[in-house]
Design a protein around this motif. Structure first.
Motif, short mmCIF file in Angstrom:
data_model
loop_
_atom_site.label_atom_id
_atom_site.label_comp_id
_atom_site.label_asym_id
_atom_site.label_seq_id
_atom_site.Cartn_x
_atom_site.Cartn_y
_atom_site.Cartn_z
N ASP A 1 -12.08 0.35 0.81
CA ASP A 1 -10.90 -0.46 1.14
C ASP A 1 -9.63 0.22 0.65
OD1 ASP A 1 -12.59 -2.38 2.25
OD2 ASP A 1 -12.70 -3.52 0.38
N HIS A 2 -9.68 0.77 -0.57
CA HIS A 2 -8.52 1.47 -1.13
C HIS A 2 -8.16 2.67 -0.25
CE1 HIS A 2 -5.97 3.08 -4.45
NE2 HIS A 2 -6.35 4.24 -3.93
N GLU A 3 -9.14 3.47 0.10
CA GLU A 3 -8.86 4.67 0.90
C GLU A 3 -8.42 4.31 2.32
OE1 GLU A 3 -8.49 7.61 -0.50
OE2 GLU A 3 -9.14 6.71 -2.39
N ASP B 1 -4.35 -0.44 -3.89
CA ASP B 1 -5.11 -1.35 -4.75
C ASP B 1 -4.92 -2.80 -4.32
OD1 ASP B 1 -6.26 0.62 -6.33
OD2 ASP B 1 -4.79 0.42 -7.96
N ARG B 2 -3.69 -3.18 -4.01
CA ARG B 2 -3.40 -4.55 -3.55
C ARG B 2 -4.20 -4.87 -2.29
NH1 ARG B 2 1.81 -4.23 -3.70
NH2 ARG B 2 2.06 -3.43 -1.59
N TYR B 3 -4.20 -3.92 -1.35
CA TYR B 3 -4.96 -4.11 -0.12
C TYR B 3 -6.46 -4.25 -0.41
CZ TYR B 3 -7.04 -3.17 4.41
OH TYR B 3 -7.80 -3.26 5.55
N ARG C 1 -4.64 -7.47 2.18
CA ARG C 1 -3.26 -7.49 2.70
C ARG C 1 -2.40 -6.55 1.86
NH1 ARG C 1 -4.29 -12.50 1.21
NH2 ARG C 1 -2.53 -12.57 -0.20
N GLY C 2 -1.27 -6.14 2.44
CA GLY C 2 -0.25 -5.45 1.66
C GLY C 2 -0.45 -3.97 1.45
N TRP C 3 -0.93 -3.24 2.45
CA TRP C 3 -1.13 -1.79 2.30
C TRP C 3 0.16 -1.02 2.38
CZ3 TRP C 3 0.65 0.79 6.45
CH2 TRP C 3 0.65 0.13 7.68
N TRP C 4 1.24 -1.62 2.92
CA TRP C 4 2.52 -0.93 3.06
C TRP C 4 3.17 -0.82 1.67
CZ3 TRP C 4 4.58 2.47 5.91
CH2 TRP C 4 5.96 2.68 5.93
N PRO C 5 3.64 0.38 1.27
CA PRO C 5 4.10 0.59 -0.09
C PRO C 5 5.48 0.04 -0.43
CG PRO C 5 4.11 2.66 1.12
CD PRO C 5 3.50 1.64 2.01
N TRP C 6 6.23 -0.44 0.56
CA TRP C 6 7.54 -1.01 0.29
C TRP C 6 7.56 -2.47 0.69
CZ3 TRP C 6 7.14 4.04 2.02
CH2 TRP C 6 7.67 5.01 1.15
N PRO C 7 8.17 -3.31 -0.14
CA PRO C 7 8.23 -4.74 0.21
C PRO C 7 9.05 -4.94 1.49
CG PRO C 7 9.38 -4.30 -1.88
CD PRO C 7 8.84 -2.99 -1.38
N SER C 8 8.62 -5.91 2.27
CA SER C 8 9.36 -6.21 3.50
C SER C 8 10.55 -7.13 3.15
CB SER C 8 8.46 -6.87 4.53
OG SER C 8 7.89 -8.03 3.99
N ALA C 9 11.57 -7.02 3.95
CA ALA C 9 12.80 -7.81 3.68
C ALA C 9 12.62 -9.24 4.06
CB ALA C 9 13.96 -7.20 4.45
#
Length: 138
Positions: free
Chosen positions: A86-88, A123-125, A130-138
């Motif tokens: 999952d991490h990879e 790690d979050r994903y 959820r949340g594989w994108w490294p920047w928070p969405s606006a």
């Protein structure tokens, strides 16, 4: 699949490294769920896995193994065990969006480290799906 084409230079790097490992026992196979060619029993490195585009190089026998998060290993929190696959997979998604920009951005964010936003997102994903994108969405 535009993302796979966009990250093709990274994937080629992974395939070359993976094929070099086959001489020493690495075993390639396609994991459709991870959108990646995985080379298991890859003979180099400290253990674990590294992703290049749509290629995952793994020193173990199976990506379906448990591991701890970077934050857990650093003693910053207590997280549940995550699946390495999952991490990879999160890194595969990151590569498919960022293509050739992934490696310079990853290194600029601190490389293999708990401080790296790419590793925290992976790690979050792996923890939540959820949340594989490294920047928070606006």
């Amino acid at each position: 699949m535009a993302g796979a084409l966009w990250t093709l230079p990274n994937t080629v790097l992974g395939v070359v490294a993976g094929l070099a490992g086959t001489v020493f026992g690495a075993r390639p196979h396609w994991r459709a769920a991870d959108l990646a060619l995985v080379f298991e029993r890859w003979p180099w490195g400290p253990g674990g896995a590294i992703t290049f585009g749509n290629v995952i190089l793994h020193t173990g026998a199976s990506l379906d193994t448990g591991c701890t998060t970077y934050a857990h290993r650093a003693g910053l929190c207590v997280d549940a065990v995550i699946r390495l696959a999952d991490h990879e997979r999160a890194h595969v998604y990151q590569y498919m969006v960022l293509g050739p920009l992934f490696l310079p951005l990853y290194l600029a964010c601190g490389g293999v480290s708990v401080r790296n936003r790419f590793e925290r997102a992976a790690d979050r994903y792996a923890l939540t799906g959820r949340g594989w994108w490294p920047w928070p969405s606006a």
